[in-house]
Design a protein around this motif. Structure first.
Motif, short mmCIF file in Angstrom:
data_model
loop_
_atom_site.label_atom_id
_atom_site.label_comp_id
_atom_site.label_asym_id
_atom_site.label_seq_id
_atom_site.Cartn_x
_atom_site.Cartn_y
_atom_site.Cartn_z
N GLU A 1 -7.76 -3.28 -5.78
CA GLU A 1 -7.75 -4.40 -6.72
C GLU A 1 -6.52 -5.27 -6.52
O GLU A 1 -6.60 -6.50 -6.52
N VAL A 2 -5.36 -4.64 -6.35
CA VAL A 2 -4.12 -5.38 -6.18
C VAL A 2 -4.13 -6.20 -4.90
O VAL A 2 -3.70 -7.37 -4.87
N LEU A 3 -4.65 -5.61 -3.82
CA LEU A 3 -4.66 -6.29 -2.52
C LEU A 3 -5.87 -7.21 -2.34
O LEU A 3 -5.94 -7.94 -1.36
N GLY A 4 -6.83 -7.13 -3.26
CA GLY A 4 -8.04 -7.93 -3.12
C GLY A 4 -8.91 -7.49 -1.96
O GLY A 4 -9.51 -8.31 -1.26
N ARG A 5 -8.95 -6.17 -1.74
CA ARG A 5 -9.72 -5.59 -0.64
C ARG A 5 -10.77 -4.63 -1.19
O ARG A 5 -10.70 -4.20 -2.35
N LEU B 1 0.84 -1.20 0.00
CA LEU B 1 0.00 0.00 0.00
C LEU B 1 0.87 1.26 0.00
O LEU B 1 0.65 2.19 -0.79
N ALA B 2 1.88 1.28 0.87
CA ALA B 2 2.76 2.46 0.96
C ALA B 2 3.51 2.68 -0.34
O ALA B 2 3.64 3.82 -0.83
N THR B 3 3.99 1.59 -0.95
CA THR B 3 4.73 1.71 -2.21
C THR B 3 3.84 2.24 -3.33
O THR B 3 4.24 3.12 -4.10
#
Length: 335
Positions: free
Chosen positions: A31-35, A16-18
């Motif tokens: 989307e990337v984290l599936g959240r 998330l920070a990146t």
């Protein structure tokens, strides 16, 4: 089924920070984290670092975010850590005090060594420790399982934009294509329980189906539609247009069960599916709101359908819906 909430871990916070540093949107991060996007929004808001002395250091840093989250978690476990506070709270619960009364009293007690909020008490009551002691039975309004505080689903997730009636193809709108239906649910007086009637009308031929149900929940209703419509050829059940009632929130089951697509009217715009709304008015002649549905024999429901489908319609050149529907089925068989 609603997914249980999981706290973000250190690896997710690092990603998330990146991504925030690369100016990625919250939607893309979700989307990337599936959240859910709301989870990402809350995480950034809660764990954003503010430095009054060095404003340049403000930002979301994954190690700092993890530390802040851990501190909050420990704070919530106050009743686990302090036995004397825990015993006092449990004692008050057993004497009939509500969590809000207990928390409020502790705030004004001059000798109380601890302060606690009512939400912390509720969390403890419904935790594994609280459940093992059956503390929930001492609450003024007992629930077997605590409901999420913010459980309502976003409407754009239940009925996404791509299913809007405004995206419906022209061949459905102009009634030139066979196999596209409109659906609605006829509700009856509360004294009749959850019994209802699902009304379906094919847009091109005005052929009508009436399906009696004993449940207003969405999934049983969709299963009923699948059972009744599956025997039809696939091109005779291409799509159904609904309003945005909670009875139709399981619309995805129709596509899984029989390949039928769903479309939805705008909010508070049932007139956009005018065919089924007009048909409901006709059906009410035979099934007024005080009808005891469960006492009606199946042959009576069938007789209403037969009567409606055997009535000539001006829009069909005074053919009956039954005749028009049969002709369309014969065309499909010849292909």
């Amino acid at each position: 089924m609603r997914r249980p909430y999981r706290k973000l871990n250190i690896d997710e916070r690092r990603i998330l920070a990146t991504m925030l540093q690369t100016k990625a949107t919250k939607t893309k991060i979700a989307e990337v984290l599936g959240r859910d996007r709301s989870t990402i929004h809350r995480e950034i808001k809660r764990n954003w670092w503010h430095d009054d002395e060095v404003p340049q250091a403000d930002g979301y840093w994954h190690l700092t975010a993890q530390t802040l989250a851990d501190r909050r978690y420990v704070k919530r476990r106050k009743l686990e850590q302090h036995e004397d506070l825990r015993n006092e709270v449990i004692g008050k619960l057993k004497t009939g005090w509500s969590p809000e009364q207990i928390a409020g009293r502790l705030r004004i007690e001059p000798r109380a060594p601890y302060r606690i909020c009512h939400e912390t008490i509720y969390q403890y009551v419904y935790s594994d420790s609280g459940q093992s002691q059956e503390l929930d039975r001492y609450l003024p309004e007992r629930q077997k399982k605590r409901k999420p505080r913010y459980a309502r689903k976003a409407r754009d997730r239940v009925f996404p934009l791509e299913t809007s009636i405004h995206n419906r193809p022209d061949e459905i709108n102009d009634r030139s294509q066979f196999g596209n239906w409109e659906g609605d649910l006829m509700i009856f007086e509360r004294a009749q329980g959850n019994a209802n009637v699902a009304t379906l009308i094919e847009r091109k031929t005005r052929y009508t189906l009436l399906l009696r149900n004993n449940d207003r929940k969405s999934r049983p209703l969709m299963n009923k539609l699948i059972n009744e419509m599956s025997p039809l050829p696939a091109n005779a059940r291409r799509s159904i247009t609904f309003d945005r009632g909670f009875e139709f929130t399981s619309w995805r089951e129709l596509h899984k069960g029989m390949g039928t697509k769903s479309w939805f009217c705008d909010p508070q715009a049932p007139w956009q599916k005018g065919s089924v709304e007009n048909m409901n008015k006709r059906v009410r002649r035979y099934l007024p709101r005080d009808t005891a549905l469960l006492s009606l024999p199946n042959r009576y429901m069938k007789s209403i359908c037969d009567r409606l489908n055997a009535t000539p319609r001006k829009c069909l050149g005074y053919r009956t819906p039954a005749e028009a529907f049969r002709d369309e089925l014969m065309k499909l068989e010849r292909r």
